[in-house]
Design a protein around this motif. Structure first.
Motif, PDB file in Angstrom:
ATOM      1  N   THR A 224       0.841  -1.201   0.000  1.00  0.00           N
ATOM      2  CA  THR A 224       0.000   0.000   0.000  1.00  0.00           C
ATOM      3  C   THR A 224       0.871   1.245   0.000  1.00  0.00           C
ATOM      4  O   THR A 224       0.569   2.220  -0.696  1.00  0.00           O
ATOM      5  CB  THR A 224      -0.948  -0.013   1.212  1.00  0.00           C
ATOM      6  OG1 THR A 224      -1.769  -1.186   1.137  1.00  0.00           O
ATOM      7  CG2 THR A 224      -1.823   1.219   1.245  1.00  0.00           C
ATOM      8  N   ASP A 225       1.956   1.223   0.746  1.00  0.00           N
ATOM      9  CA  ASP A 225       2.876   2.370   0.775  1.00  0.00           C
ATOM     10  C   ASP A 225       3.480   2.628  -0.599  1.00  0.00           C
ATOM     11  O   ASP A 225       3.598   3.780  -1.025  1.00  0.00           O
ATOM     12  CB  ASP A 225       3.991   2.163   1.808  1.00  0.00           C
ATOM     13  CG  ASP A 225       3.511   2.309   3.241  1.00  0.00           C
ATOM     14  OD1 ASP A 225       2.430   2.905   3.460  1.00  0.00           O
ATOM     15  OD2 ASP A 225       4.216   1.844   4.144  1.00  0.00           O
ATOM     16  N   GLU A 226       3.878   1.565  -1.299  1.00  0.00           N
ATOM     17  CA  GLU A 226       4.435   1.725  -2.644  1.00  0.00           C
ATOM     18  C   GLU A 226       3.394   2.343  -3.572  1.00  0.00           C
ATOM     19  O   GLU A 226       3.697   3.274  -4.335  1.00  0.00           O
ATOM     20  CB  GLU A 226       4.890   0.377  -3.210  1.00  0.00           C
ATOM     21  CG  GLU A 226       6.165  -0.163  -2.598  1.00  0.00           C
ATOM     22  CD  GLU A 226       6.478  -1.571  -3.085  1.00  0.00           C
ATOM     23  OE1 GLU A 226       7.578  -1.738  -3.653  1.00  0.00           O
ATOM     24  OE2 GLU A 226       5.637  -2.471  -2.913  1.00  0.00           O
ATOM     25  N   LYS A 227       2.172   1.832  -3.506  1.00  0.00           N
ATOM     26  CA  LYS A 227       1.103   2.346  -4.362  1.00  0.00           C
ATOM     27  C   LYS A 227       0.801   3.811  -4.043  1.00  0.00           C
ATOM     28  O   LYS A 227       0.637   4.631  -4.949  1.00  0.00           O
ATOM     29  CB  LYS A 227      -0.154   1.491  -4.222  1.00  0.00           C
ATOM     30  CG  LYS A 227       0.002   0.102  -4.806  1.00  0.00           C
ATOM     31  CD  LYS A 227      -1.242  -0.732  -4.570  1.00  0.00           C
ATOM     32  CE  LYS A 227      -1.077  -2.140  -5.100  1.00  0.00           C
ATOM     33  NZ  LYS A 227      -2.255  -2.976  -4.821  1.00  0.00           N
ATOM     34  N   ASN A 228       0.736   4.129  -2.769  1.00  0.00           N
ATOM     35  CA  ASN A 228       0.475   5.512  -2.360  1.00  0.00           C
ATOM     36  C   ASN A 228       1.578   6.449  -2.853  1.00  0.00           C
ATOM     37  O   ASN A 228       1.298   7.543  -3.330  1.00  0.00           O
ATOM     38  CB  ASN A 228       0.339   5.621  -0.845  1.00  0.00           C
ATOM     39  CG  ASN A 228      -0.957   5.038  -0.330  1.00  0.00           C
ATOM     40  OD1 ASN A 228      -1.938   4.922  -1.060  1.00  0.00           O
ATOM     41  ND2 ASN A 228      -0.964   4.645   0.928  1.00  0.00           N
ATOM     42  N   GLN A 229       2.815   6.013  -2.730  1.00  0.00           N
ATOM     43  CA  GLN A 229       3.945   6.830  -3.161  1.00  0.00           C
ATOM     44  C   GLN A 229       3.910   7.047  -4.679  1.00  0.00           C
ATOM     45  O   GLN A 229       4.135   8.154  -5.167  1.00  0.00           O
ATOM     46  CB  GLN A 229       5.268   6.195  -2.737  1.00  0.00           C
ATOM     47  CG  GLN A 229       6.470   7.062  -3.038  1.00  0.00           C
ATOM     48  CD  GLN A 229       7.753   6.457  -2.513  1.00  0.00           C
ATOM     49  OE1 GLN A 229       7.951   5.248  -2.582  1.00  0.00           O
ATOM     50  NE2 GLN A 229       8.628   7.300  -2.002  1.00  0.00           N
ATOM     51  N   LEU A 230       3.617   6.006  -5.424  1.00  0.00           N
ATOM     52  CA  LEU A 230       3.515   6.125  -6.879  1.00  0.00           C
ATOM     53  C   LEU A 230       2.410   7.104  -7.272  1.00  0.00           C
ATOM     54  O   LEU A 230       2.612   7.968  -8.136  1.00  0.00           O
ATOM     55  CB  LEU A 230       3.233   4.752  -7.508  1.00  0.00           C
ATOM     56  CG  LEU A 230       4.396   3.763  -7.502  1.00  0.00           C
ATOM     57  CD1 LEU A 230       3.890   2.363  -7.832  1.00  0.00           C
ATOM     58  CD2 LEU A 230       5.479   4.189  -8.471  1.00  0.00           C
ATOM     59  N   CYS A 231       1.263   6.987  -6.634  1.00  0.00           N
ATOM     60  CA  CYS A 231       0.148   7.885  -6.937  1.00  0.00           C
ATOM     61  C   CYS A 231       0.513   9.329  -6.603  1.00  0.00           C
ATOM     62  O   CYS A 231       0.203  10.241  -7.373  1.00  0.00           O
ATOM     63  CB  CYS A 231      -1.104   7.462  -6.171  1.00  0.00           C
ATOM     64  SG  CYS A 231      -1.866   5.957  -6.804  1.00  0.00           S
ATOM     65  N   GLN A 232       1.174   9.512  -5.489  1.00  0.00           N
ATOM     66  CA  GLN A 232       1.590  10.855  -5.100  1.00  0.00           C
ATOM     67  C   GLN A 232       2.557  11.440  -6.132  1.00  0.00           C
ATOM     68  O   GLN A 232       2.406  12.584  -6.560  1.00  0.00           O
ATOM     69  CB  GLN A 232       2.234  10.837  -3.721  1.00  0.00           C
ATOM     70  CG  GLN A 232       2.634  12.204  -3.217  1.00  0.00           C
ATOM     71  CD  GLN A 232       3.244  12.160  -1.827  1.00  0.00           C
ATOM     72  OE1 GLN A 232       3.836  11.161  -1.446  1.00  0.00           O
ATOM     73  NE2 GLN A 232       3.100  13.237  -1.088  1.00  0.00           N
ATOM     74  N   GLN A 233       3.525  10.634  -6.561  1.00  0.00           N
ATOM     75  CA  GLN A 233       4.492  11.096  -7.549  1.00  0.00           C
ATOM     76  C   GLN A 233       3.834  11.416  -8.878  1.00  0.00           C
ATOM     77  O   GLN A 233       4.258  12.335  -9.587  1.00  0.00           O
ATOM     78  CB  GLN A 233       5.587  10.047  -7.744  1.00  0.00           C
ATOM     79  CG  GLN A 233       6.510   9.893  -6.561  1.00  0.00           C
ATOM     80  CD  GLN A 233       7.446   8.705  -6.711  1.00  0.00           C
ATOM     81  OE1 GLN A 233       7.385   7.960  -7.688  1.00  0.00           O
ATOM     82  NE2 GLN A 233       8.312   8.525  -5.728  1.00  0.00           N
ATOM     83  N   ALA A 234       2.788  10.668  -9.226  1.00  0.00           N
ATOM     84  CA  ALA A 234       2.109  10.865 -10.505  1.00  0.00           C
ATOM     85  C   ALA A 234       0.998  11.917 -10.405  1.00  0.00           C
ATOM     86  O   ALA A 234       0.413  12.297 -11.413  1.00  0.00           O
ATOM     87  CB  ALA A 234       1.527   9.545 -10.993  1.00  0.00           C
ATOM     88  N   GLY A 235       0.711  12.358  -9.186  1.00  0.00           N
ATOM     89  CA  GLY A 235      -0.332  13.374  -9.011  1.00  0.00           C
ATOM     90  C   GLY A 235      -1.738  12.849  -9.198  1.00  0.00           C
ATOM     91  O   GLY A 235      -2.613  13.563  -9.654  1.00  0.00           O
ATOM     92  N   ILE A 236      -1.949  11.574  -8.816  1.00  0.00           N
ATOM     93  CA  ILE A 236      -3.289  11.001  -8.907  1.00  0.00           C
ATOM     94  C   ILE A 236      -3.739  10.524  -7.531  1.00  0.00           C
ATOM     95  O   ILE A 236      -2.917  10.241  -6.664  1.00  0.00           O
ATOM     96  CB  ILE A 236      -3.363   9.837  -9.918  1.00  0.00           C
ATOM     97  CG1 ILE A 236      -2.370   8.732  -9.560  1.00  0.00           C
ATOM     98  CG2 ILE A 236      -3.123  10.317 -11.325  1.00  0.00           C
ATOM     99  CD1 ILE A 236      -2.430   7.507 -10.459  1.00  0.00           C
ATOM    100  N   LYS A 237      -5.049  10.458  -7.374  1.00  0.00           N
ATOM    101  CA  LYS A 237      -5.609   9.996  -6.095  1.00  0.00           C
ATOM    102  C   LYS A 237      -5.532   8.495  -6.015  1.00  0.00           C
ATOM    103  O   LYS A 237      -5.757   7.799  -6.998  1.00  0.00           O
ATOM    104  CB  LYS A 237      -7.053  10.467  -5.940  1.00  0.00           C
ATOM    105  CG  LYS A 237      -7.161  11.942  -5.755  1.00  0.00           C
ATOM    106  CD  LYS A 237      -8.550  12.307  -5.352  1.00  0.00           C
ATOM    107  CE  LYS A 237      -8.588  13.795  -5.065  1.00  0.00           C
ATOM    108  NZ  LYS A 237      -9.476  14.126  -3.991  1.00  0.00           N
ATOM    109  N   HIS A 238      -5.236   8.009  -4.840  1.00  0.00           N
ATOM    110  CA  HIS A 238      -5.161   6.551  -4.617  1.00  0.00           C
ATOM    111  C   HIS A 238      -6.460   6.067  -4.037  1.00  0.00           C
ATOM    112  O   HIS A 238      -7.133   6.679  -3.329  1.00  0.00           O
ATOM    113  CB  HIS A 238      -3.992   6.215  -3.697  1.00  0.00           C
ATOM    114  CG  HIS A 238      -3.891   4.757  -3.398  1.00  0.00           C
ATOM    115  ND1 HIS A 238      -3.535   3.842  -4.361  1.00  0.00           N
ATOM    116  CD2 HIS A 238      -4.129   4.053  -2.285  1.00  0.00           C
ATOM    117  CE1 HIS A 238      -3.533   2.631  -3.815  1.00  0.00           C
ATOM    118  NE2 HIS A 238      -3.898   2.740  -2.566  1.00  0.00           N
TER     119      HIS A 238
END
Length: 84
Positions: A70-84
């Motif tokens: 979940t942390d990896e997914k959250n970090q990726l979404c944050q970097q891409a500027g999308i909501k998780h």
């Protein structure tokens, strides 16, 4: 395209999308990174979901996208500027 198809999570459609944005092999994907590749695909007007972002990142790790934390997914979404 065969080089891309050998990657975990990358199917024919994803490989075609990557090629559309100038990513033709695993080395180029690694150099550009999952987030930038995802953003480039979306900037071309190709409708994708955040699962593509996870799949690209997982491909670089040789890991199924669903096995990302979940942390990896959250970090990726944050970097891409999308909501998780």
């Amino acid at each position: 395209m065969d080089d891309l198809l050998c990657l975990t999570n990358i199917g024919r459609t994803s490989a075609l999308w990557l090629q559309t944005v100038g990513i033709n092999n695993a080395e180029q994907l690694a150099e550009i990174g999952a987030v930038e590749a995802y953003l480039r695909i979306n900037q071309r007007g190709i409708k994708t979901s955040k699962v593509l972002l996870y799949a690209l990142h997982g491909a670089l790790l040789n890991k199924h996208w669903n096995d990302l934390t979940t942390d990896e997914k959250n970090q990726l979404c944050q970097q891409a500027g999308i909501k998780h």
